[in-house]
Design an enzyme around this catalytic site. Sequence first.
Site, short mmCIF file in Angstrom:
data_model
loop_
_atom_site.label_atom_id
_atom_site.label_comp_id
_atom_site.label_asym_id
_atom_site.label_seq_id
_atom_site.Cartn_x
_atom_site.Cartn_y
_atom_site.Cartn_z
N ILE A 1 0.69 -1.06 -0.11
CA ILE A 1 -0.06 -0.14 0.04
C ILE A 1 1.07 1.44 -0.20
CG2 ILE A 1 -1.93 1.21 1.11
CD1 ILE A 1 -2.71 -1.77 2.25
N ASN B 1 12.83 -0.48 6.06
CA ASN B 1 14.00 -1.36 6.19
C ASN B 1 14.11 -2.50 5.50
OD1 ASN B 1 12.39 -2.75 7.41
ND2 ASN B 1 13.41 -2.98 9.53
N LEU C 1 12.58 1.72 12.08
CA LEU C 1 11.89 2.61 12.95
C LEU C 1 12.07 2.39 14.53
CD1 LEU C 1 8.76 3.18 10.72
CD2 LEU C 1 10.69 4.84 11.24
N SER D 1 -6.93 -1.19 10.40
CA SER D 1 -7.41 -2.24 9.43
C SER D 1 -8.70 -2.52 10.13
CB SER D 1 -6.50 -3.48 9.69
OG SER D 1 -7.08 -4.70 9.42
N TYR E 1 -1.70 -9.36 16.01
CA TYR E 1 -1.59 -8.42 14.83
C TYR E 1 -2.88 -7.51 15.21
CZ TYR E 1 -2.97 -6.11 10.52
OH TYR E 1 -3.29 -5.31 9.55
N LYS F 1 -3.11 -3.23 16.05
CA LYS F 1 -3.86 -2.06 15.38
C LYS F 1 -4.92 -1.33 16.56
CE LYS F 1 -2.04 -2.40 11.43
NZ LYS F 1 -1.04 -1.30 11.13
N ARG G 1 -9.98 -21.53 9.10
CA ARG G 1 -8.57 -21.26 9.41
C ARG G 1 -8.83 -20.23 10.67
NH1 ARG G 1 -5.39 -16.64 5.58
NH2 ARG G 1 -7.09 -15.20 6.32
#
Length: 356
Positions: A18, A38, A65, A131, A156, A160, A301
């Site tokens: 993105i 990086n 960062l 997200s 994850y 966010k 999943r």
Amino acid sequence: MSGFFMSKILVTGGCGYIGSHTLVDLIENGYDVISVDNNSRSNPVILKGIEQITGRKIKNYKVDLCNFDDTFAIFQENDDISGVIHFAAYKAVGESVENPLMYFENNLGSLINLLKCVQEFEIPHFVFSSSCTVYGEPENVPVTEKTPLKPAQSPYGATKQMGEQIVREFVKSSKTDAIILRYFNPAGAHPSAAIGEMPLGKPENLIPAITQTAAGRLPKMFVYGTDYSTRDGSCIRDYIHVCDIATAHMLALQFLEKEKNRSACEIFNLGSGKGISVLEAIDAFEKMSNVNLDYEKAGRRPGDVAAIYANNDLAKEMLGWSVRFSLDDIMTTAWKWEKRLKADETVFGSQPGYLN
Ligand code: WQD
């Protein structure tokens, strides 16, 4: 806009999916840009693709960062940054379950370092990449920005949710205004096929799994779960073209530059507003490409929600954003990009996962 007065925007994760598409949109709308990446999860070759599209060579600072001094030095060297767009983060749901501390350290440590620099150098505008995963399993769909957040389904997702909270709290005591953009399922590629998604190794996400299977790069793909309470039993998601996502970031910056924001931190959903099931997505690809996809129905999943898609009215009304690319455009551009990746091993190298 004359070259002397272009606002300079720092984009973290500029070599990513993105981030690279957003760099193109910013340049095409008169911004000066620098990237910080990086390349731990991205391929710098994508910068050549951006140059091919825009004619502009991108300066990328290959900096982690999580290293405050190295990050601070970038701001010292560029004292004319007027905005920061922060994409750089780890984003594999499954990996985050296996290695939560790596996710908290990387995604939150990098954000805090960046915000310390934004504060020190009084950068006026900050756009944060979030997200739809922050909603968890919604009671009702489509979800609006006011839909209550549920406990995150993965580390994850937790990074966010926490990232949004950190940004919201930070702007309260700073001169910076922020926008949080909640992406649904970004997919597709730039129509030129000069840039696109470059998953490392076996793709987690549905659209690259489809195109890699169709290209013979994956021997077979699996449909994870066909017993959900949805119209055809497979999960429903909101696929939104990456170029539409990119444009929303440029519009978010303009929104802040024109001081149209009514509070120091505003949140917008970026989705097409349409729910598409996994089987419907496969069908759309097969119809577009005339390729019969070899897939197998498999079990669910872990961490998947049954159905989520966006109410995108607020972004359309406030940012002047619109969804320009259709599901068919997503499939067409993703397929064109996959065929380019396979053909140009000289440019992209023999991608991991390609069959020999
Ligand atoms: C979509 C559907 C799978 C692959 C995640 C993150 C989100 C964002 C996008 C970062 C699910 C099914 C997939 C396959 C399949 N990430 N699927 N076979 O999980 O909705 O969202 O990626 O920005 O934050 O949460 O996207 O594309 O992985 O899965 O059946 O080979 O496709 O089970 O139902 P997801 P996805």
